[in-house]
Design a protein around this motif. Structure first.
Motif, PDB file in Angstrom:
ATOM      1  N   GLY A  32       0.829  -1.200   0.000  1.00  0.00           N
ATOM      2  CA  GLY A  32       0.000   0.000   0.000  1.00  0.00           C
ATOM      3  C   GLY A  32       0.860   1.244   0.000  1.00  0.00           C
ATOM      4  O   GLY A  32       1.956   1.262  -0.570  1.00  0.00           O
ATOM      5  N   LYS A  33       0.393   2.277   0.671  1.00  0.00           N
ATOM      6  CA  LYS A  33       1.083   3.563   0.637  1.00  0.00           C
ATOM      7  C   LYS A  33       2.477   3.488   1.243  1.00  0.00           C
ATOM      8  O   LYS A  33       3.392   4.199   0.822  1.00  0.00           O
ATOM      9  CB  LYS A  33       0.236   4.614   1.361  1.00  0.00           C
ATOM     10  CG  LYS A  33      -1.085   4.918   0.651  1.00  0.00           C
ATOM     11  CD  LYS A  33      -1.927   5.905   1.431  1.00  0.00           C
ATOM     12  CE  LYS A  33      -3.264   6.162   0.729  1.00  0.00           C
ATOM     13  NZ  LYS A  33      -4.128   7.080   1.508  1.00  0.00           N
ATOM     14  N   GLU A  34       2.660   2.635   2.239  1.00  0.00           N
ATOM     15  CA  GLU A  34       3.958   2.565   2.911  1.00  0.00           C
ATOM     16  C   GLU A  34       5.001   1.822   2.090  1.00  0.00           C
ATOM     17  O   GLU A  34       6.187   2.164   2.116  1.00  0.00           O
ATOM     18  CB  GLU A  34       3.794   1.920   4.285  1.00  0.00           C
ATOM     19  CG  GLU A  34       2.949   2.761   5.234  1.00  0.00           C
ATOM     20  CD  GLU A  34       2.644   2.055   6.551  1.00  0.00           C
ATOM     21  OE1 GLU A  34       3.012   0.866   6.685  1.00  0.00           O
ATOM     22  OE2 GLU A  34       2.035   2.679   7.431  1.00  0.00           O
ATOM     23  N   ALA A  35       4.579   0.800   1.349  1.00  0.00           N
ATOM     24  CA  ALA A  35       5.517   0.008   0.540  1.00  0.00           C
ATOM     25  C   ALA A  35       4.738  -0.998  -0.302  1.00  0.00           C
ATOM     26  O   ALA A  35       3.582  -1.306  -0.009  1.00  0.00           O
ATOM     27  CB  ALA A  35       6.525  -0.720   1.425  1.00  0.00           C
ATOM     28  N   LEU A  36       5.394  -1.512  -1.340  1.00  0.00           N
ATOM     29  CA  LEU A  36       4.849  -2.584  -2.167  1.00  0.00           C
ATOM     30  C   LEU A  36       5.775  -3.793  -2.045  1.00  0.00           C
ATOM     31  O   LEU A  36       6.999  -3.660  -1.972  1.00  0.00           O
ATOM     32  CB  LEU A  36       4.758  -2.167  -3.633  1.00  0.00           C
ATOM     33  CG  LEU A  36       3.753  -1.078  -3.989  1.00  0.00           C
ATOM     34  CD1 LEU A  36       3.897  -0.707  -5.464  1.00  0.00           C
ATOM     35  CD2 LEU A  36       2.320  -1.527  -3.694  1.00  0.00           C
ATOM     36  N   TYR A  37       5.154  -4.988  -2.071  1.00  0.00           N
ATOM     37  CA  TYR A  37       5.911  -6.216  -1.922  1.00  0.00           C
ATOM     38  C   TYR A  37       5.461  -7.232  -2.968  1.00  0.00           C
ATOM     39  O   TYR A  37       4.304  -7.226  -3.408  1.00  0.00           O
ATOM     40  CB  TYR A  37       5.714  -6.811  -0.529  1.00  0.00           C
ATOM     41  CG  TYR A  37       6.038  -5.860   0.586  1.00  0.00           C
ATOM     42  CD1 TYR A  37       7.355  -5.655   0.993  1.00  0.00           C
ATOM     43  CD2 TYR A  37       5.029  -5.147   1.234  1.00  0.00           C
ATOM     44  CE1 TYR A  37       7.664  -4.768   2.009  1.00  0.00           C
ATOM     45  CE2 TYR A  37       5.332  -4.255   2.254  1.00  0.00           C
ATOM     46  CZ  TYR A  37       6.646  -4.067   2.625  1.00  0.00           C
ATOM     47  OH  TYR A  37       6.949  -3.188   3.633  1.00  0.00           O
ATOM     48  N   ALA A  65       1.942   5.331  -7.724  1.00  0.00           N
ATOM     49  CA  ALA A  65       1.069   6.006  -6.757  1.00  0.00           C
ATOM     50  C   ALA A  65      -0.357   5.474  -6.837  1.00  0.00           C
ATOM     51  O   ALA A  65      -1.004   5.241  -5.803  1.00  0.00           O
ATOM     52  CB  ALA A  65       1.091   7.509  -7.006  1.00  0.00           C
ATOM     53  N   GLU A  66      -0.850   5.249  -8.037  1.00  0.00           N
ATOM     54  CA  GLU A  66      -2.216   4.749  -8.203  1.00  0.00           C
ATOM     55  C   GLU A  66      -2.340   3.327  -7.672  1.00  0.00           C
ATOM     56  O   GLU A  66      -3.327   2.983  -7.006  1.00  0.00           O
ATOM     57  CB  GLU A  66      -2.607   4.795  -9.677  1.00  0.00           C
ATOM     58  CG  GLU A  66      -4.053   4.382  -9.926  1.00  0.00           C
ATOM     59  CD  GLU A  66      -4.461   4.529 -11.381  1.00  0.00           C
ATOM     60  OE1 GLU A  66      -5.380   3.804 -11.807  1.00  0.00           O
ATOM     61  OE2 GLU A  66      -3.867   5.368 -12.092  1.00  0.00           O
ATOM     62  N   LEU A  67      -1.333   2.510  -7.948  1.00  0.00           N
ATOM     63  CA  LEU A  67      -1.359   1.125  -7.472  1.00  0.00           C
ATOM     64  C   LEU A  67      -1.339   1.060  -5.953  1.00  0.00           C
ATOM     65  O   LEU A  67      -2.098   0.298  -5.340  1.00  0.00           O
ATOM     66  CB  LEU A  67      -0.167   0.370  -8.048  1.00  0.00           C
ATOM     67  CG  LEU A  67      -0.037  -1.104  -7.665  1.00  0.00           C
ATOM     68  CD1 LEU A  67      -1.215  -1.908  -8.215  1.00  0.00           C
ATOM     69  CD2 LEU A  67       1.274  -1.678  -8.185  1.00  0.00           C
ATOM     70  N   ARG A  68      -0.492   1.854  -5.326  1.00  0.00           N
ATOM     71  CA  ARG A  68      -0.433   1.867  -3.860  1.00  0.00           C
ATOM     72  C   ARG A  68      -1.786   2.263  -3.265  1.00  0.00           C
ATOM     73  O   ARG A  68      -2.230   1.694  -2.261  1.00  0.00           O
ATOM     74  CB  ARG A  68       0.652   2.834  -3.388  1.00  0.00           C
ATOM     75  CG  ARG A  68       2.062   2.347  -3.634  1.00  0.00           C
ATOM     76  CD  ARG A  68       3.078   3.442  -3.356  1.00  0.00           C
ATOM     77  NE  ARG A  68       4.418   3.038  -3.760  1.00  0.00           N
ATOM     78  CZ  ARG A  68       5.386   2.676  -2.923  1.00  0.00           C
ATOM     79  NH1 ARG A  68       5.171   2.687  -1.615  1.00  0.00           N
ATOM     80  NH2 ARG A  68       6.567   2.318  -3.366  1.00  0.00           N
ATOM     81  N   LYS A  69      -2.438   3.226  -3.885  1.00  0.00           N
ATOM     82  CA  LYS A  69      -3.741   3.668  -3.394  1.00  0.00           C
ATOM     83  C   LYS A  69      -4.780   2.560  -3.539  1.00  0.00           C
ATOM     84  O   LYS A  69      -5.608   2.340  -2.653  1.00  0.00           O
ATOM     85  CB  LYS A  69      -4.179   4.919  -4.158  1.00  0.00           C
ATOM     86  CG  LYS A  69      -5.476   5.520  -3.658  1.00  0.00           C
ATOM     87  CD  LYS A  69      -5.807   6.805  -4.403  1.00  0.00           C
ATOM     88  CE  LYS A  69      -7.105   7.419  -3.901  1.00  0.00           C
ATOM     89  NZ  LYS A  69      -7.432   8.683  -4.633  1.00  0.00           N
ATOM     90  N   ARG A  70      -4.732   1.831  -4.650  1.00  0.00           N
ATOM     91  CA  ARG A  70      -5.710   0.773  -4.892  1.00  0.00           C
ATOM     92  C   ARG A  70      -5.510  -0.420  -3.952  1.00  0.00           C
ATOM     93  O   ARG A  70      -6.473  -1.074  -3.559  1.00  0.00           O
ATOM     94  CB  ARG A  70      -5.641   0.318  -6.349  1.00  0.00           C
ATOM     95  CG  ARG A  70      -6.110   1.364  -7.343  1.00  0.00           C
ATOM     96  CD  ARG A  70      -6.076   0.850  -8.779  1.00  0.00           C
ATOM     97  NE  ARG A  70      -7.104  -0.155  -9.016  1.00  0.00           N
ATOM     98  CZ  ARG A  70      -7.351  -0.700 -10.210  1.00  0.00           C
ATOM     99  NH1 ARG A  70      -6.606  -0.346 -11.258  1.00  0.00           N
ATOM    100  NH2 ARG A  70      -8.303  -1.601 -10.355  1.00  0.00           N
ATOM    101  N   LEU A  71      -4.254  -0.690  -3.597  1.00  0.00           N
ATOM    102  CA  LEU A  71      -3.976  -1.834  -2.735  1.00  0.00           C
ATOM    103  C   LEU A  71      -4.079  -1.516  -1.251  1.00  0.00           C
ATOM    104  O   LEU A  71      -4.300  -2.417  -0.440  1.00  0.00           O
ATOM    105  CB  LEU A  71      -2.569  -2.378  -3.009  1.00  0.00           C
ATOM    106  CG  LEU A  71      -2.442  -3.487  -4.045  1.00  0.00           C
ATOM    107  CD1 LEU A  71      -2.810  -2.997  -5.436  1.00  0.00           C
ATOM    108  CD2 LEU A  71      -1.044  -4.071  -4.047  1.00  0.00           C
TER     109      LEU A  71
END
Length: 222
Positions: A32-37, A65-71
């Motif tokens: 999410g906003k903090e990190a992607l894994y 940015a959009e992906l982090r928001k969606r997840l």
């Protein structure tokens, strides 16, 4: 004795067409906003017999940015369908480390009806969090060890695959910012998915802090 969670099992060396780890290495995508894994979807045979967890970002800032928001804060499954590459290049001591790769980012499972949301994205590997070769030997374990992923309030538990048969399991939960990040161990009851209460007890948190399962799969680990 269980193998260390953080393990480099390939010696430094080159990679190429003869590398037995060459293939299409699908991954579960979470964060999410903090990190992607990204967590490689392993099997007990080559070229997929490694459990690998990465911290990543998307090279395109707008897509990232959009992906982090969606997840963010959700447990809906997303997966990565990448171009073929040698998984050995993600070993911490690889002489030719893989810094980035192209992939489709899929809402759902890319082999089970998922829908591509971002095609041919460039995924940048920020850090290899886990690189562990799986043993094909039959082994029974009476406990499960979960690695904690993330250091902020949004965290994840990823089960260490250490027996056969086994299951791949990723769980999202909320933690206080100063909560410990050490791995946790719970009792194992065959192939049953542990419930929220069991995981919460191991983390010393309330069951409602467990958001739910991001990924649970057994078929590839029989």
């Amino acid at each position: 004795m269980k193998a260390p969670l953080l393990a480099c099992v390939l010696a430094a060396g080159g990679a190429g067409a003869a590398d037995v780890t060459y293939g299409e290495h699908g991954m579960a995508l979470f964060g999410g906003k903090e990190a992607l894994y990204a967590s490689h979807l392993p099997m007990f045979h080559a070229p997929h017999d490694y459990q690998v967890i990465l911290r990543v970002h998307v090279a395109d800032p707008a897509t990232d940015a959009e992906l982090r928001k969606r997840l963010d804060g959700k447990t809906a499954l997303w997966t990565i369908a990448p171009e073929k590459f040698e998984l050995s290049r993600l070993a911490p001591r690889s002489a030719v480390p893989l810094r980035q790769f192209r992939a489709d980012l899929v809402q759902g499972h890319f082999e089970q009806g998922g829908k591509t949301q971002y095609a041919a994205s460039t995924i940048v590997v920020d850090k290899v969090l886990l690189f562990h070769k799986l043993s094909p030997e039959r082994r029974v374990s009476d406990s499960d060890t979960y690695l904690q992923i993330g250091a902020g309030s949004q965290r994840y538990l990823v089960k260490q695959i250490d027996s056969r048969p086994d299951y791949d399991h990723i769980v999202a939960y909320r933690a206080s910012a100063d909560a410990p990040t050490a791995s946790v161990t719970i009792n194992k009851y065959g192939m049953r998915q542990p419930d929220k209460a069991e995981l919460a007890a191991a983390l010393h948190i309330q069951a409602q802090a467990i958001r739910g399962t991001v990924y649970f799969y057994t078929d590839d680990l029989k």
